[in-house]
Design a protein around this motif. Structure first.
Motif, PDB file in Angstrom:
ATOM      1  N   ALA A 286      66.149  -7.397  21.051  1.00 39.62           N
ATOM      2  CA  ALA A 286      65.443  -6.289  21.698  1.00 39.62           C
ATOM      3  C   ALA A 286      64.737  -6.745  22.965  1.00 39.62           C
ATOM      4  CB  ALA A 286      64.436  -5.681  20.723  1.00 39.62           C
ATOM      5  N   ASP A 287      64.281  -7.996  22.990  1.00 39.02           N
ATOM      6  CA  ASP A 287      63.534  -8.488  24.150  1.00 39.02           C
ATOM      7  C   ASP A 287      64.450  -8.885  25.307  1.00 39.02           C
ATOM      8  OD1 ASP A 287      61.272  -8.091  22.675  1.00 39.02           O
ATOM      9  OD2 ASP A 287      61.137 -10.186  21.998  1.00 39.02           O
ATOM     10  N   ARG A 288      65.534  -9.595  25.008  1.00 42.94           N
ATOM     11  CA  ARG A 288      66.363 -10.190  26.062  1.00 42.94           C
ATOM     12  C   ARG A 288      67.787  -9.646  26.111  1.00 42.94           C
ATOM     13  NH1 ARG A 288      64.776 -16.655  25.763  1.00 42.94           N
ATOM     14  NH2 ARG A 288      62.509 -16.350  25.569  1.00 42.94           N
ATOM     15  N   GLY A 289      68.180  -8.835  25.159  1.00 43.00           N
ATOM     16  CA  GLY A 289      69.555  -8.379  25.117  1.00 43.00           C
ATOM     17  C   GLY A 289      70.464  -9.460  24.563  1.00 43.00           C
ATOM     18  N   LEU A 290      71.727  -9.104  24.319  1.00 43.23           N
ATOM     19  CA  LEU A 290      72.660 -10.062  23.718  1.00 43.23           C
ATOM     20  C   LEU A 290      72.904 -11.287  24.598  1.00 43.23           C
ATOM     21  CD1 LEU A 290      74.525 -10.777  21.389  1.00 43.23           C
ATOM     22  CD2 LEU A 290      76.332  -9.424  22.479  1.00 43.23           C
ATOM     23  N   PRO A 291      73.160 -11.158  25.915  1.00 39.54           N
ATOM     24  CA  PRO A 291      73.380 -12.369  26.722  1.00 39.54           C
ATOM     25  C   PRO A 291      72.190 -13.329  26.681  1.00 39.54           C
ATOM     26  CG  PRO A 291      74.129 -10.432  27.913  1.00 39.54           C
ATOM     27  CD  PRO A 291      73.391  -9.931  26.715  1.00 39.54           C
ATOM     28  N   GLY A 292      70.982 -12.799  26.857  1.00 42.60           N
ATOM     29  CA  GLY A 292      69.816 -13.669  26.832  1.00 42.60           C
ATOM     30  C   GLY A 292      69.596 -14.303  25.471  1.00 42.60           C
ATOM     31  N   ALA A 293      69.830 -13.537  24.395  1.00 40.28           N
ATOM     32  CA  ALA A 293      69.668 -14.088  23.048  1.00 40.28           C
ATOM     33  C   ALA A 293      70.671 -15.198  22.780  1.00 40.28           C
ATOM     34  CB  ALA A 293      69.815 -12.972  22.015  1.00 40.28           C
ATOM     35  N   LEU A 294      71.913 -15.016  23.209  1.00 41.37           N
ATOM     36  CA  LEU A 294      72.926 -16.050  22.988  1.00 41.37           C
ATOM     37  C   LEU A 294      72.622 -17.307  23.794  1.00 41.37           C
ATOM     38  CD1 LEU A 294      76.227 -13.952  22.909  1.00 41.37           C
ATOM     39  CD2 LEU A 294      74.823 -14.733  21.005  1.00 41.37           C
ATOM     40  N   ARG A 295      72.138 -17.149  25.006  1.00 41.85           N
ATOM     41  CA  ARG A 295      71.758 -18.327  25.799  1.00 41.85           C
ATOM     42  C   ARG A 295      70.611 -19.087  25.126  1.00 41.85           C
ATOM     43  NH1 ARG A 295      72.946 -14.604  30.096  1.00 41.85           N
ATOM     44  NH2 ARG A 295      74.733 -15.360  31.318  1.00 41.85           N
ATOM     45  N   THR A 296      69.675 -18.353  24.543  1.00 41.40           N
ATOM     46  CA  THR A 296      68.566 -19.012  23.852  1.00 41.40           C
ATOM     47  C   THR A 296      69.061 -19.773  22.631  1.00 41.40           C
ATOM     48  OG1 THR A 296      67.046 -17.280  24.593  1.00 41.40           O
ATOM     49  CG2 THR A 296      66.355 -18.630  22.724  1.00 41.40           C
ATOM     50  N   VAL A 297      69.937 -19.156  21.849  1.00 47.34           N
ATOM     51  CA  VAL A 297      70.498 -19.825  20.676  1.00 47.34           C
ATOM     52  C   VAL A 297      71.255 -21.083  21.086  1.00 47.34           C
ATOM     53  CG1 VAL A 297      72.180 -19.609  18.809  1.00 47.34           C
ATOM     54  CG2 VAL A 297      70.613 -17.735  19.290  1.00 47.34           C
ATOM     55  N   ALA A 298      72.047 -20.985  22.155  1.00 45.69           N
ATOM     56  CA  ALA A 298      72.814 -22.137  22.607  1.00 45.69           C
ATOM     57  C   ALA A 298      71.894 -23.259  23.087  1.00 45.69           C
ATOM     58  CB  ALA A 298      73.768 -21.727  23.728  1.00 45.69           C
ATOM     59  N   ALA A 299      70.791 -22.896  23.748  1.00 43.58           N
ATOM     60  CA  ALA A 299      69.864 -23.910  24.252  1.00 43.58           C
ATOM     61  C   ALA A 299      69.131 -24.616  23.118  1.00 43.58           C
ATOM     62  CB  ALA A 299      68.857 -23.263  25.200  1.00 43.58           C
ATOM     63  N   ARG A 300      68.941 -23.936  21.984  1.00 44.00           N
ATOM     64  CA  ARG A 300      68.220 -24.524  20.856  1.00 44.00           C
ATOM     65  C   ARG A 300      69.103 -25.379  19.966  1.00 44.00           C
ATOM     66  NH1 ARG A 300      64.947 -19.076  18.895  1.00 44.00           N
ATOM     67  NH2 ARG A 300      63.460 -18.992  20.646  1.00 44.00           N
ATOM     68  N   GLY A 301      70.419 -25.329  20.158  1.00 45.96           N
ATOM     69  CA  GLY A 301      71.325 -26.092  19.306  1.00 45.96           C
ATOM     70  C   GLY A 301      71.216 -27.579  19.565  1.00 45.96           C
TER      71      GLY A 301
END
Length: 385
Positions: A264-279
């Motif tokens: 809800a905060d960042r949308g799907l692209p932003g959420a996926l980038r965050t998940v990828a950065a945390r891996g």
């Protein structure tokens, strides 16, 4: 390296005629076998495997993935009749074209191989009695060879498309399979939904609810001690505050499992980038234009990528991964690739079964390619119309 780079275009130029000739000659051989034995016609198991093998060959020639399907008997019989007739005809055309070209091109060798008195007068109606007459052999052979190079790929492509078209399931069969698949996925979705509700209820009951009860008890004690023991009141309020903060953390975890706030905060692209950065593995990201996507599809895509990247970090021993997301019309495609050891299996506790269940609940499709030694590629297709 230079010689290799020069030979590459030549290999690519020769590949289509050679692949076409090999395909048609294979069809010719199997058509002859079918005519001589007729076993694929009468044995149900052999008939299905025989037709499926030809479907896979046609798919490989066309570069098109072919999934195993249940074909009804009339289409099997129709294809069998076409196979023994058209397969034989196309195979004979290939034999004549390639064989004549090779034999005629070899006529100068025949002139040299035989003494003059034993020399054949003609080979395939081309005079070879002498050198002057045999010169026409390579010319005719070159023409036939050129015709074969041009005609065989088109002939093989047409035959392969006809094979896939005839061996495609009927509309009734497709509708029945579709209904069965939807029924199965809906049952799985209902069971998964029930399990998720039970998990949420258990988390709220054992975690958040218990902590809120503890807060209420401490506040009650503080109220009773308000007039006579202010130190006890202060201690109860501090403990109530700490327990309230813990309850809020647990409640956020429960809500994150339902619909991640980051979507809800960042949308799907932003959420996926965050998940990828945390891996724990470096991830290259390529996200196309996605437009508006339903919330349920966004949530599934998010959880799919999260689970896939978690598997990469835990099980694959990979040093790099790649995430690609794009949308073509009403289909959202997510591809996660890693350079790990491969060998991923759904029954090995890797979370792939849950990932597949999430996708199928929304009529999506999951494909996992993970040979031993790697790489592993997980492709998820989700309808988002």
């Amino acid at each position: 390296m230079r010689a290799k780079s020069r030979s590459a275009p030549v290999i690519r130029a020769w590949s289509p005629p050679l692949r076409a000739a090999a395909y048609l000659l294979g069809e010719f051989g199997t058509a002859i076998m079918s005519i001589l034995s007729f076993l694929p016609l009468f044995h149900p198991g052999m008939r299905r495997s025989w037709a499926e093998w030809h479907r896979q060959r046609a798919g490989r020639l066309l570069g098109r993935p072919v999934h195993e399907q249940d074909i009804d008997l009339p289409r099997h019989l129709y294809w069998f009749a076409l196979h023994v007739t058209l397969g034989t005809a196309c195979g004979l055309a290939t034999v004549v074209c390639v064989g004549n070209a090779l034999v005629i091109a070899a006529t100068p060798l025949l002139v040299r191989a035989f003494p003059a008195q034993e020399r054949p007068k003609t080979v395939l109606d081309v005079p070879v009695a002498g050198w002057q007459e045999a010169v026409t052999g390579p010319s005719v052979g070159s023409v036939l060879f050129a015709v074969g190079c041009l005609a065989l790929p088109a002939l093989a492509t047409g035959y392969a498309r006809l094979t896939l078209a005839v061996l495609a399931p009927s509309r009734t069969r497709m509708l029945a399979d579709r209904v069965a698949a939807l029924t199965r996925t809906r049952i799985d979705a209902i069971e998964a939904h029930g399990a998720e509700l039970r998990r949420i209820e258990r988390d709220l009951h054992d975690g958040t609810q218990a902590r809120l009860v503890a807060v209420a008890m401490r506040l009650a004690v503080a109220r009773q001690c308000l007039d006579r023991d202010l130190s006890t009141v202060a201690r109860m309020l501090r403990e109530a505050t700490d327990v309230t903060e813990e309850a809020m953390v647990e409640l956020r975890e429960v809500l994150r499992g339902i619909y991640p706030p980051i979507l809800a905060d960042r949308g799907l692209p932003g959420a996926l980038r965050t998940v990828a950065a945390r891996g724990g593995v470096p991830v290259s990201i390529d996200i196309g234009e996605l437009h508006r996507i339903p919330a349920a599809i966004e949530a599934v895509a998010y959880f799919v990528v999260t689970e896939a990247l978690t598997n990469v970090a835990k099980h694959s021993r990979a040093t790099a991964a790649a995430l690609r997301v794009w949308r073509v019309e009403d289909v959202l495609t997510v591809v996660v690739t890693d350079n790990g050891v491969g060998g991923a299996r759904e029954n090995a506790g890797s979370g792939l079964a849950g990932l597949r269940g999430r996708a199928q609940a929304l009529d999506g499709r999951v494909t996992v390619v993970s040979p031993a030694g790697g790489p592993t590629t997980i492709t998820v297709e989700l309808p988002c119309g």
